[in-house]
Motif scaffolding. Structure first.
Motif, short mmCIF file in Angstrom:
data_model
loop_
_atom_site.label_atom_id
_atom_site.label_comp_id
_atom_site.label_asym_id
_atom_site.label_seq_id
_atom_site.Cartn_x
_atom_site.Cartn_y
_atom_site.Cartn_z
N TRP A 1 41.56 42.66 31.58
CA TRP A 1 40.72 42.90 32.46
C TRP A 1 40.85 44.61 33.20
O TRP A 1 39.77 45.07 33.51
CB TRP A 1 41.07 42.08 33.96
N VAL A 2 41.77 44.89 32.88
CA VAL A 2 42.01 46.30 33.34
C VAL A 2 41.37 47.26 32.60
O VAL A 2 40.79 48.70 33.02
CB VAL A 2 43.79 46.80 33.42
N ALA A 3 41.15 46.98 31.35
CA ALA A 3 40.30 47.61 30.37
C ALA A 3 38.77 47.78 30.61
O ALA A 3 38.08 48.59 29.95
CB ALA A 3 40.62 47.40 28.64
N GLU A 4 38.38 46.92 31.27
CA GLU A 4 37.05 46.59 31.65
C GLU A 4 36.48 47.72 32.91
O GLU A 4 37.46 48.16 33.53
CB GLU A 4 36.81 45.24 32.04
N PRO A 5 35.37 48.01 32.87
CA PRO A 5 34.98 48.79 33.88
C PRO A 5 35.27 48.32 35.56
O PRO A 5 35.15 47.07 35.57
CB PRO A 5 33.02 48.68 33.95
N GLU B 1 32.17 46.99 41.78
CA GLU B 1 31.97 47.67 43.02
C GLU B 1 32.83 46.98 44.07
O GLU B 1 33.08 47.81 45.34
CB GLU B 1 30.69 47.63 43.25
N ARG B 2 33.04 45.95 44.19
CA ARG B 2 33.72 45.11 45.32
C ARG B 2 34.50 43.92 45.07
O ARG B 2 34.23 43.46 43.90
CB ARG B 2 32.65 44.75 46.35
N ALA B 3 35.37 43.77 46.13
CA ALA B 3 36.20 42.60 45.86
C ALA B 3 35.33 41.10 46.33
O ALA B 3 34.91 41.02 47.23
CB ALA B 3 37.42 42.58 46.45
N GLU B 4 35.38 40.39 45.28
CA GLU B 4 34.60 39.08 45.60
C GLU B 4 35.53 37.69 45.55
O GLU B 4 35.07 36.61 45.82
CB GLU B 4 33.33 38.90 44.45
N ALA B 5 36.65 37.86 44.98
CA ALA B 5 37.73 36.75 44.76
C ALA B 5 38.86 36.90 45.34
O ALA B 5 39.47 37.96 45.41
CB ALA B 5 37.67 36.34 43.34
N GLY B 6 39.66 36.07 45.78
CA GLY B 6 40.96 35.82 46.40
C GLY B 6 41.84 35.01 45.59
O GLY B 6 41.34 34.19 44.62
N VAL B 7 43.07 35.13 45.73
CA VAL B 7 43.98 34.31 45.06
C VAL B 7 43.74 32.78 45.11
O VAL B 7 43.73 32.04 44.02
CB VAL B 7 45.51 34.56 45.29
N GLY B 8 43.51 32.02 46.36
CA GLY B 8 43.27 30.76 46.52
C GLY B 8 42.11 30.30 45.57
O GLY B 8 42.14 29.18 44.88
N PRO B 9 40.73 31.00 45.95
CA PRO B 9 39.70 30.35 45.00
C PRO B 9 40.05 30.56 43.69
O PRO B 9 39.35 29.79 42.83
CB PRO B 9 38.66 31.34 45.47
N TYR B 10 40.72 31.62 43.20
CA TYR B 10 40.84 31.94 41.71
C TYR B 10 41.45 30.66 41.26
O TYR B 10 41.24 30.03 40.08
CB TYR B 10 41.35 33.25 41.27
N LEU B 11 42.60 30.16 41.85
CA LEU B 11 43.24 29.38 41.29
C LEU B 11 42.63 27.93 41.23
O LEU B 11 42.76 27.01 40.38
CB LEU B 11 44.73 29.10 42.21
N PRO C 1 37.53 43.29 37.10
CA PRO C 1 36.88 41.92 37.01
C PRO C 1 37.58 40.57 36.67
O PRO C 1 38.54 40.71 35.99
CB PRO C 1 35.63 42.44 35.86
N THR C 2 36.95 39.52 37.06
CA THR C 2 37.61 38.18 36.56
C THR C 2 36.51 37.30 36.56
O THR C 2 35.41 37.72 36.82
CB THR C 2 38.52 37.78 37.85
N ARG C 3 36.97 35.89 36.30
CA ARG C 3 35.96 35.02 36.04
C ARG C 3 35.30 34.80 37.32
O ARG C 3 34.29 34.38 37.33
CB ARG C 3 36.52 33.68 35.36
N LEU C 4 35.66 35.02 38.51
CA LEU C 4 35.04 34.87 39.92
C LEU C 4 34.56 36.28 40.49
O LEU C 4 33.93 36.20 41.49
CB LEU C 4 35.99 34.39 40.77
N GLY C 5 34.45 37.35 39.72
CA GLY C 5 34.00 38.68 40.11
C GLY C 5 35.16 39.38 40.43
O GLY C 5 36.31 39.40 40.00
N GLY C 6 34.84 40.57 41.02
CA GLY C 6 35.98 41.83 41.44
C GLY C 6 37.05 41.12 42.26
O GLY C 6 36.98 40.27 43.12
N MET C 7 38.27 41.70 41.97
CA MET C 7 39.53 41.09 42.28
C MET C 7 40.74 42.30 42.54
O MET C 7 40.52 42.95 41.52
CB MET C 7 40.01 39.88 41.70
N ASP D 1 46.43 40.86 43.63
CA ASP D 1 45.89 39.30 43.80
C ASP D 1 45.93 38.89 42.51
O ASP D 1 46.49 37.45 42.47
CB ASP D 1 44.78 39.57 44.27
N PHE D 2 45.41 39.57 41.60
CA PHE D 2 45.24 38.72 40.27
C PHE D 2 46.80 38.54 39.53
O PHE D 2 47.16 37.64 39.09
CB PHE D 2 44.54 39.75 39.25
N LEU D 3 47.77 39.44 40.03
CA LEU D 3 48.97 39.58 39.46
C LEU D 3 49.61 38.24 40.16
O LEU D 3 50.61 37.66 39.45
CB LEU D 3 49.86 40.67 39.63
#
Length: 254
Positions: free
Chosen positions: A60-64, A67-77, A128-134, A138-140
């Motif tokens: 994910w770090v290698a991707e562009p 623009e904004r954070a859309e996902a948090g830890v709880g929703p991602y899990l 970027p993640t499956r739920l959008g920007g994060m 938080d992703f760690l």
């Protein structure tokens, strides 16, 4: 000032995945064809999945940068359950035809890439993640959850890094609160954290009328579906008091 609960996620994540990589190295070749507690997965499949989980941060770090954070830890899990079929398919494809030595190399490459991006990436950076920007930190936190859960899936299980266990515990509690917001039941995981959840009367003073208490490793296993509510109650790893304290219907989270 609000404290970031995932501030130490990078250090803890690397420490936990180092333990996992060492445990994979210690597996004899003949164990890779043995079944695991995960339906239909051999140890080889689990090890392949470990490489995918550890390597996702670098991917994910290698991707562009979004623009904004859309996902948090709880929703991602909570989103992981819906992705289970795709994860299963990808895991089997990763494992097919590979020798134990090749699978060990995959895990080490993934853990090395994790350590590199943790050391070189701003924790506040958006990825970027499956739920959008994060946020990266938080992703760690979600990588701590994966590392602790799947480390416990190995036999013998990996004794979790204390920092990673702390973050995984808080992350899974955060997911529980997202899944069942409210103040009727207090879930305590001493000495790490306690949260209130489930709609209903709000607890404000004195001892809560509905309390669940469980140790950190058992909480992780409950939340991941590796331990049943009834079994945890029966052997004392879990206590539940109050007429609304049975939250077994909210589990597992993953």
């Amino acid at each position: 000032m609000q404290v970031n609960p995932w501030a130490d996620a990078g250090k803890a994540c690397v420490a936990q995945w180092d333990r996992v990589a060492d445990a994979v190295d210690a597996l004899s070749d003949d164990r890779f064809e043995l079944p695991t507690g995960l339906s239909g997965w051999r140890v080889a499949d689990l090890v392949a999945h470990l490489s995918m989980c550890a390597g996702l941060a670098a991917r994910w770090v290698a991707e562009p940068t979004p623009e904004r954070a859309e996902a948090g830890v709880g929703p991602y899990l909570l989103s992981l359950a819906a992705a289970a079929s795709a994860v299963d398919e990808g895991t089997r494809a990763q494992a097919v035809g590979k020798t134990p030595a090749q699978l060990r190399v995959l895990v080490h490459h993934a853990v090395d890439s994790l350590q590199e991006v943790v050391s070189s990436t701003d924790p506040a950076r958006l990825i970027p993640t499956r739920l959008g920007g994060m946020r990266f930190d938080d992703f760690l936190a979600t990588r701590c959850v994966e590392g602790v859960v799947h480390g416990l899936d190995l036999l013998p299980p990996v004794d979790p890094d204390p920092g990673a266990l702390r973050i995984a515990t808080r992350a899974l509690l955060a997911a529980l609160v997202v899944k069942a917001p409210g103040h009727t039941v207090e879930v305590r995981v001493p000495p790490i954290a306690a949260v209130q959840c489930v709609e209903g009367p709000r607890h404000t003073r004195g001892t809560p009328s509905n309390v669940v208490e469980v140790d950190p490793v058992s909480w992780v296993r409950l939340a991941a579906g590796r331990l049943s509510w009834s079994a945890a109650l029966a052997d004392g790893r879990l206590t539940a008091s109050g007429e609304r304290s049975d939250i077994s219907g909210l589990l597992p989270i993953l």
